[in-house]
Design an enzyme around this catalytic site. Structure first.
Site, PDB file in Angstrom:
ATOM      1  CG  HIS A 267      12.349 -25.845  -2.600  1.00  0.00           C
ATOM      2  ND1 HIS A 267      11.386 -26.192  -1.695  1.00  0.00           N
ATOM      3  CD2 HIS A 267      11.727 -25.866  -3.818  1.00  0.00           C
ATOM      4  CE1 HIS A 267      10.246 -26.403  -2.324  1.00  0.00           C
ATOM      5  NE2 HIS A 267      10.419 -26.220  -3.620  1.00  0.00           N
ATOM      6  CG  HIS A 306       8.337 -22.942   5.863  1.00  0.00           C
ATOM      7  ND1 HIS A 306       7.321 -22.353   5.151  1.00  0.00           N
ATOM      8  CD2 HIS A 306       8.627 -24.104   5.239  1.00  0.00           C
ATOM      9  CE1 HIS A 306       7.002 -23.147   4.152  1.00  0.00           C
ATOM     10  NE2 HIS A 306       7.779 -24.207   4.156  1.00  0.00           N
ATOM     11  CG  ASP A 362      13.485 -30.532   4.123  1.00  0.00           C
ATOM     12  OD1 ASP A 362      13.016 -31.632   3.796  1.00  0.00           O
ATOM     13  OD2 ASP A 362      13.434 -29.521   3.419  1.00  0.00           O
TER      14      ASP A 362
HETATM   15  N1  CMC Z   1      19.064 -20.191  10.354  1.00  0.00           N
HETATM   16  C1  CMC Z   1      19.425 -18.982  10.844  1.00  0.00           C
HETATM   17  N2  CMC Z   1      18.778 -17.856  10.579  1.00  0.00           N
HETATM   18  C2  CMC Z   1      17.727 -17.926   9.763  1.00  0.00           C
HETATM   19  C3  CMC Z   1      17.294 -19.147   9.212  1.00  0.00           C
HETATM   20  C4  CMC Z   1      18.002 -20.303   9.543  1.00  0.00           C
HETATM   21  N3  CMC Z   1      17.631 -21.493   9.062  1.00  0.00           N
HETATM   22  N4  CMC Z   1      16.206 -18.928   8.433  1.00  0.00           N
HETATM   23  C5  CMC Z   1      15.964 -17.625   8.492  1.00  0.00           C
HETATM   24  N5  CMC Z   1      16.886 -17.003   9.299  1.00  0.00           N
HETATM   25  C6  CMC Z   1      16.940 -15.592   9.671  1.00  0.00           C
HETATM   26  C7  CMC Z   1      17.455 -14.733   8.529  1.00  0.00           C
HETATM   27  O1  CMC Z   1      18.856 -14.580   8.579  1.00  0.00           O
HETATM   28  C8  CMC Z   1      16.712 -13.442   8.771  1.00  0.00           C
HETATM   29  O2  CMC Z   1      17.350 -12.773   9.828  1.00  0.00           O
HETATM   30  P1  CMC Z   1      17.462 -11.159   9.806  1.00  0.00           P
HETATM   31  O3  CMC Z   1      16.044 -10.670   9.878  1.00  0.00           O
HETATM   32  O4  CMC Z   1      18.299 -10.822  10.979  1.00  0.00           O
HETATM   33  O5  CMC Z   1      18.123 -10.795   8.507  1.00  0.00           O
HETATM   34  C9  CMC Z   1      15.342 -13.905   9.280  1.00  0.00           C
HETATM   35  O6  CMC Z   1      15.594 -15.175   9.901  1.00  0.00           O
HETATM   36  C10 CMC Z   1      14.288 -14.069   8.192  1.00  0.00           C
HETATM   37  O7  CMC Z   1      14.835 -14.941   7.201  1.00  0.00           O
HETATM   38  P2  CMC Z   1      14.533 -14.849   5.665  1.00  0.00           P
HETATM   39  O8  CMC Z   1      15.689 -15.376   4.903  1.00  0.00           O
HETATM   40  O9  CMC Z   1      14.051 -13.457   5.316  1.00  0.00           O
HETATM   41  O10 CMC Z   1      13.308 -15.818   5.548  1.00  0.00           O
HETATM   42  P3  CMC Z   1      12.739 -16.422   4.217  1.00  0.00           P
HETATM   43  O11 CMC Z   1      11.281 -16.541   4.410  1.00  0.00           O
HETATM   44  O12 CMC Z   1      13.199 -15.640   3.022  1.00  0.00           O
HETATM   45  O13 CMC Z   1      13.449 -17.843   4.120  1.00  0.00           O
HETATM   46  C11 CMC Z   1      13.892 -20.134   4.321  1.00  0.00           C
HETATM   47  C12 CMC Z   1      12.830 -19.042   4.401  1.00  0.00           C
HETATM   48  C13 CMC Z   1      13.230 -21.504   4.462  1.00  0.00           C
HETATM   49  C14 CMC Z   1      14.571 -20.072   2.915  1.00  0.00           C
HETATM   50  C15 CMC Z   1      14.932 -19.908   5.428  1.00  0.00           C
HETATM   51  O14 CMC Z   1      14.314 -19.988   6.694  1.00  0.00           O
HETATM   52  C16 CMC Z   1      16.112 -20.882   5.343  1.00  0.00           C
HETATM   53  O15 CMC Z   1      17.064 -20.613   4.607  1.00  0.00           O
HETATM   54  N6  CMC Z   1      16.057 -22.028   6.092  1.00  0.00           N
HETATM   55  C17 CMC Z   1      17.089 -23.038   6.006  1.00  0.00           C
HETATM   56  C18 CMC Z   1      16.861 -23.886   4.770  1.00  0.00           C
HETATM   57  C19 CMC Z   1      15.705 -24.839   4.934  1.00  0.00           C
HETATM   58  O16 CMC Z   1      15.584 -25.513   5.944  1.00  0.00           O
HETATM   59  N7  CMC Z   1      14.864 -24.904   3.896  1.00  0.00           N
HETATM   60  C20 CMC Z   1      13.743 -25.855   3.870  1.00  0.00           C
HETATM   61  C21 CMC Z   1      12.435 -25.177   3.839  1.00  0.00           C
HETATM   62  S1  CMC Z   1      11.094 -26.316   4.200  1.00  0.00           S
HETATM   63  C22 CMC Z   1      11.063 -27.421   2.874  1.00  0.00           C
HETATM   64  C23 CMC Z   1      10.504 -26.801   1.667  1.00  0.00           C
HETATM   65  O17 CMC Z   1       9.282 -26.620   1.594  1.00  0.00           O
HETATM   66  O18 CMC Z   1      11.284 -26.551   0.762  1.00  0.00           O
END
Ligand code: CMC
Length: 428
Positions: A267, A306, A362
């Protein structure tokens, strides 16, 4: 035709009509469908709230597919271009842009509430010299509840208004104190002649000069960054604020929990994680190998992806432009080239394209903060300062919403069936 959903229970043939309002059905309407005997009825299973609306809100609108973000109906691009953080905070909290008189009074009130109680300062002095500023920030916000016991009167509008002023005004002071403490410099008291962000820069960076003069470019850049971070509807920390606040605890205790949620690397801690990642990559030639590791599941490309945005985060676009303006004053952040190369590769790589992973807010914000002289540990705190206005607006909306009650999700129990206690000697 009525706006309803017809559900047929194939086990019994029974038909149910469930109303659809504002694009949603009420989960409690499913309770009339019994699962077996006279149980409490059908529930929905939605870990991580992937498809569950927990409230009706008038504050922030996001269309993740189109990359739209609006506060109270105003597009984020227009606010970033024309507004200031304090004006935007007013909009988020009170629902309308202020008139000149309202803005003057709001600014005056915030300015008068920036000082911290001397005992708060003493409390902060107790932290280790290398304490993470976000840990210091969330602990201090929690400690505020002991300094302002009147905040317990959460259904008294005047009392709530007072806590709003205190929180919006004092969070930059806490952040600045935490920073000065971490580098062993004396605290700087607020300067009421300066703007909200100008004064924040003063409390952070003033040395021996009699009067601190903030760079207008950096002051404005910080204002834009604060506008972009002010609210983002029902994200992890805001849900924490609402969830904790639903127990009717005071807003400082609730906000300590919200700040703790923001601290995590998925986050608000992501901007810190981005900078650590860029530093670790180190040079342009290491970028392809890093992307390969991410695709193999050995870590994430921080600052990408996201839950809601499945296109370019509109905030990231604005930040990229702001970065250019800041770098003209501070000099270019050497990590920028690595970030640009990561983005270039990721935007055309099948792994990221098919998963709709784009840069989020970010990805570039940390580069600006670093160029402005902030250590990476301050980044989540810089997110928390403006998000304070969003958290309190959402908290107040929750309190006054007759639909809301104490937050209490259901569970699907999958543990052991009832069994009798066995004395120690009979186990094994
Ligand atoms: N790098 C590589 N792969 C990713 C990433 C990433 N940053 N984000 C998602 N994926 C992949 C994930 O492994 C999954 O792949 P698969 O379907 O093969 O298993 C797919 O994309 C869907 O990901 P998810 O984890 O189900 O997506 P989510 O909606 O649960 O997670 C997130 C959203 C923001 C937590 C995630 O994209 C992430 O961890 N990003 C990196 C951390 C980050 O930048 N966070 C800041 C968010 S914006 C600021 C805020 O509002 O907090």
């Amino acid at each position: 035709m009525a706006d309803t959903l017809t559900i047929i229970d194939n086990r019994t043939g029974q038909k149910y009509e469930v109303p659809i309002t504002d694009g949603a059905i009420r989960s409690t309407d499913l309770r009339q469908i019994k699962v077996g005997g006279d149980d409490a009825g059908l529930v929905t299973y939605d870990p991580a709230f992937m498809n569950t609306a927990a409230c009706r809100s008038r504050i922030t609108y996001i269309d993740g597919d189109k990359g739209i973000l609006e506060y109270r109906g105003y597009p984020i691009e227009q606010l970033a271009e024309n507004s200031t953080y304090l004006e935007t905070a007013y909009l988020i909290l009170f629902g309308e842009l202020p008139t000149q008189a309202q803005l003057t009074e709001w600014t005056r009130q915030i300015t008068f509430h920036t000082m911290l109680h001397e005992n708060i300062k003493k409390l902060m002095e107790g932290f280790q010299y290398d304490a993470h500023p976000m840990g210091v920030f969330l602990s201090t916000v929690g400690a505020f509840s002991t300094f302002y016991p009147d905040a317990k009167k959460i259904f008294d509008e005047q009392s709530r208004q007072k806590q709003v002023l205190r929180l919006v005004a004092k969070v930059p002071s806490i952040a600045a104190y935490a920073y000065r403490h971490s580098i062993g410099r004396p605290y700087v008291y607020p300067d009421n002649d300066l703007s909200f962000t100008g004064n924040f820069l003063n409390m952070l960076f003033k040395m021996t000069e009699l009067k601190y003069q903030p760079s207008p470019v950096l002051e404005r850049a910080l204002d834009i960054l604060f506008i972009l971070h002010a609210d983002h509807e029902q994200n992890c920390s805001t849900s924490a604020m609402r969830g904790i606040g639903s127990s009717h605890v005071d807003p400082y205790s609730a906000m300590a929990g919200a700040a703790a949620a923001l601290y995590g690397p998925l986050h608000g801690g992501a901007n810190e994680a981005v900078l650590r990642m860029l530093t670790e990559i180190g040079s342009l030639q290491n970028v392809p190998a890093f992307i390969k590791r991410v695709k193999a599941g050995e870590g994430r490309l921080m600052g990408f992806g996201h839950r809601v945005y499945k296109s370019y985060d509109p905030r990231a676009k604005i930040i990229k432009k702001t970065a250019d303006e800041v770098f003209e004053v501070t000099g270019k952040n050497p990590l920028l080239d690595i970030a640009l190369e990561l983005e270039r590769i990721a935007l055309q790589d099948d792994y990221f394209v098919t998963r709709k992973l784009y840069p989020n807010v970010d990805f570039y914000s940390g580069l600006i903060y670093q160029a402005m002289g902030f250590p990476v540990t301050m980044f989540p705190v810089l997110f928390a300062i403006p998000r304070t206005s969003g958290w309190i607006a959402q908290w107040e909306e929750m309190l006054l919403d007759p639909d809301q009650k104490i937050a209490r999700p259901r569970q699907l129990y999958i543990g052991a069936a009832k069994r009798d206690y066995a004395p120690l000697e009979q186990r094994g």
